[in-house]
Design a protein around this motif. Sequence first.
Motif, PDB file in Angstrom:
ATOM      1  N   GLY A 212       0.814  -1.209   0.000  1.00 20.17           N
ATOM      2  CA  GLY A 212       0.000   0.000   0.000  1.00 20.17           C
ATOM      3  C   GLY A 212       0.847   1.258   0.000  1.00 20.17           C
ATOM      4  N   GLY A 213       1.929   1.253   0.784  1.00 24.37           N
ATOM      5  CA  GLY A 213       2.822   2.407   0.815  1.00 24.37           C
ATOM      6  C   GLY A 213       3.507   2.645  -0.504  1.00 24.37           C
ATOM      7  N   LEU A 214       3.860   1.569  -1.186  1.00 23.71           N
ATOM      8  CA  LEU A 214       4.505   1.689  -2.496  1.00 23.71           C
ATOM      9  C   LEU A 214       3.568   2.342  -3.499  1.00 23.71           C
ATOM     10  CD1 LEU A 214       7.119   0.919  -4.033  1.00 23.71           C
ATOM     11  CD2 LEU A 214       5.959  -1.196  -4.706  1.00 23.71           C
ATOM     12  N   VAL A 215       2.314   1.889  -3.516  1.00 20.88           N
ATOM     13  CA  VAL A 215       1.323   2.471  -4.433  1.00 20.88           C
ATOM     14  C   VAL A 215       1.049   3.925  -4.069  1.00 20.88           C
ATOM     15  CG1 VAL A 215      -1.085   2.364  -5.185  1.00 20.88           C
ATOM     16  CG2 VAL A 215       0.247   0.262  -4.962  1.00 20.88           C
ATOM     17  N   GLU A 216       0.904   4.192  -2.785  1.00 19.46           N
ATOM     18  CA  GLU A 216       0.629   5.556  -2.329  1.00 19.46           C
ATOM     19  C   GLU A 216       1.761   6.504  -2.707  1.00 19.46           C
ATOM     20  OE1 GLU A 216       0.136   7.935   1.925  1.00 19.46           O
ATOM     21  OE2 GLU A 216      -0.266   5.782   1.826  1.00 19.46           O
ATOM     22  N   ALA A 217       3.010   6.075  -2.483  1.00 21.31           N
ATOM     23  CA  ALA A 217       4.157   6.927  -2.807  1.00 21.31           C
ATOM     24  C   ALA A 217       4.283   7.123  -4.314  1.00 21.31           C
ATOM     25  CB  ALA A 217       5.435   6.306  -2.255  1.00 21.31           C
ATOM     26  N   ALA A 218       4.021   6.053  -5.085  1.00 20.33           N
ATOM     27  CA  ALA A 218       4.128   6.151  -6.546  1.00 20.33           C
ATOM     28  C   ALA A 218       3.104   7.127  -7.102  1.00 20.33           C
ATOM     29  CB  ALA A 218       3.953   4.769  -7.176  1.00 20.33           C
ATOM     30  N   PHE A 219       1.865   7.008  -6.651  1.00 24.16           N
ATOM     31  CA  PHE A 219       0.837   7.919  -7.146  1.00 24.16           C
ATOM     32  C   PHE A 219       1.028   9.326  -6.609  1.00 24.16           C
ATOM     33  CE2 PHE A 219      -1.551   4.351  -8.812  1.00 24.16           C
ATOM     34  CZ  PHE A 219      -2.189   4.929  -9.910  1.00 24.16           C
ATOM     35  N   GLY A 220       1.595   9.440  -5.411  1.00 21.87           N
ATOM     36  CA  GLY A 220       1.908  10.766  -4.907  1.00 21.87           C
ATOM     37  C   GLY A 220       2.935  11.459  -5.781  1.00 21.87           C
ATOM     38  N   ALA A 221       3.966  10.706  -6.197  1.00 24.19           N
ATOM     39  CA  ALA A 221       4.999  11.266  -7.072  1.00 24.19           C
ATOM     40  C   ALA A 221       4.421  11.619  -8.438  1.00 24.19           C
ATOM     41  CB  ALA A 221       6.151  10.276  -7.219  1.00 24.19           C
ATOM     42  N   ILE A 222       3.607  10.711  -8.986  1.00 24.71           N
ATOM     43  CA  ILE A 222       2.988  10.967 -10.292  1.00 24.71           C
ATOM     44  C   ILE A 222       2.060  12.178 -10.210  1.00 24.71           C
ATOM     45  CG2 ILE A 222       1.365  10.046 -11.995  1.00 24.71           C
ATOM     46  CD1 ILE A 222       2.494   7.249 -11.332  1.00 24.71           C
ATOM     47  N   GLY A 223       1.270  12.228  -9.129  1.00 25.54           N
ATOM     48  CA  GLY A 223       0.376  13.366  -8.958  1.00 25.54           C
ATOM     49  C   GLY A 223       1.120  14.681  -8.850  1.00 25.54           C
ATOM     50  N   SER A 224       2.240  14.680  -8.118  1.00 24.87           N
ATOM     51  CA  SER A 224       3.044  15.899  -7.986  1.00 24.87           C
ATOM     52  C   SER A 224       3.612  16.323  -9.336  1.00 24.87           C
ATOM     53  CB  SER A 224       4.179  15.678  -6.987  1.00 24.87           C
ATOM     54  OG  SER A 224       3.673  15.452  -5.695  1.00 24.87           O
ATOM     55  N   LEU A 225       4.098  15.346 -10.102  1.00 24.08           N
ATOM     56  CA  LEU A 225       4.648  15.650 -11.425  1.00 24.08           C
ATOM     57  C   LEU A 225       3.590  16.265 -12.334  1.00 24.08           C
ATOM     58  CD1 LEU A 225       7.109  12.800 -12.507  1.00 24.08           C
ATOM     59  CD2 LEU A 225       7.575  15.252 -12.317  1.00 24.08           C
ATOM     60  N   PHE A 226       2.408  15.642 -12.369  1.00 22.35           N
ATOM     61  CA  PHE A 226       1.341  16.181 -13.207  1.00 22.35           C
ATOM     62  C   PHE A 226       0.901  17.549 -12.726  1.00 22.35           C
ATOM     63  CE2 PHE A 226       0.855  12.077 -15.239  1.00 22.35           C
ATOM     64  CZ  PHE A 226       0.305  12.399 -16.470  1.00 22.35           C
ATOM     65  N   SER A 227       0.854  17.736 -11.412  1.00 26.01           N
ATOM     66  CA  SER A 227       0.421  19.010 -10.860  1.00 26.01           C
ATOM     67  C   SER A 227       1.339  20.151 -11.282  1.00 26.01           C
ATOM     68  CB  SER A 227       0.371  18.925  -9.333  1.00 26.01           C
ATOM     69  OG  SER A 227       0.024  20.167  -8.764  1.00 26.01           O
TER      70      SER A 227
END
Length: 248
Positions: A212-227
């Motif tokens: 769960g932490g891996l998915v959360e961190a990955a999407f957090g990074a992707i979300g930050s990049l897109f933002s």
Amino acid sequence: MVKFDMGAAWDDTLLLLKSHSALIGAIAGVFFFLPALAFAWFGPIPIEPPAGASFEQVLATFRESFRQMLPGQLVVALSTMIGSVAILRLWLSRSGVSVGEALTFGLMLFPTMIATQILSGIGVGIGIILLIIPGLYLVGRLALVAPAIADRAIYNPIEAIRTSWDLTRNNGWAVFFFLFLVSLVIVIAALIIGGVVSVVAGTEAGAGRMAGGLVEAAFGAIGSLFSIAVSAAAYRQLALRGGSDIFQ
């Protein structure tokens, strides 16, 4: 007056994400992904209220959970802030910039970013209190603060806010809805994939928390990049005023 074009901004967002991809990925990995992953794996576990808890108990549980998680969340947010300015510098520079120069620039502008985030947050918070709509409008008007700082090396937080305000004049709602739609897609994708991972790996300590932490961190990074990419694309479109302002 430039009219904001969401379609053109989205195309430019994808173009930005493809440019300097190896360098951007390295910065995002170090400043976005790894801190979030460390917090997800080793940070405090959110406290769940007991079954049948009263409203006061739920509120007390929330306060305690927030208190425990706040220091780690602040570290993640500050790391993301430095990485964001460095990436924006790479994207918006009209001449070649090395990763080292971009990171040094991010560290130098770090105090300005903190000040603008605090001031912007206060403004948006007051707007949210005033029937929500003014706060959402302010999100659109202040969306170009970070790109303006990264492009123009603005050290004065008031000037950075004023620059975003000027650039988004008559385009505040269009910029807000652009940011909102992109964020909505990312959140929905994260919820779907996160839900699948929770079903497969579980939510207990151990493998479940790590997955769960891996998915959360990955999407957090992707979300930050897109933002930051969508804000940079909006900035590139609205900041064009003449030949000297053309981005490469």
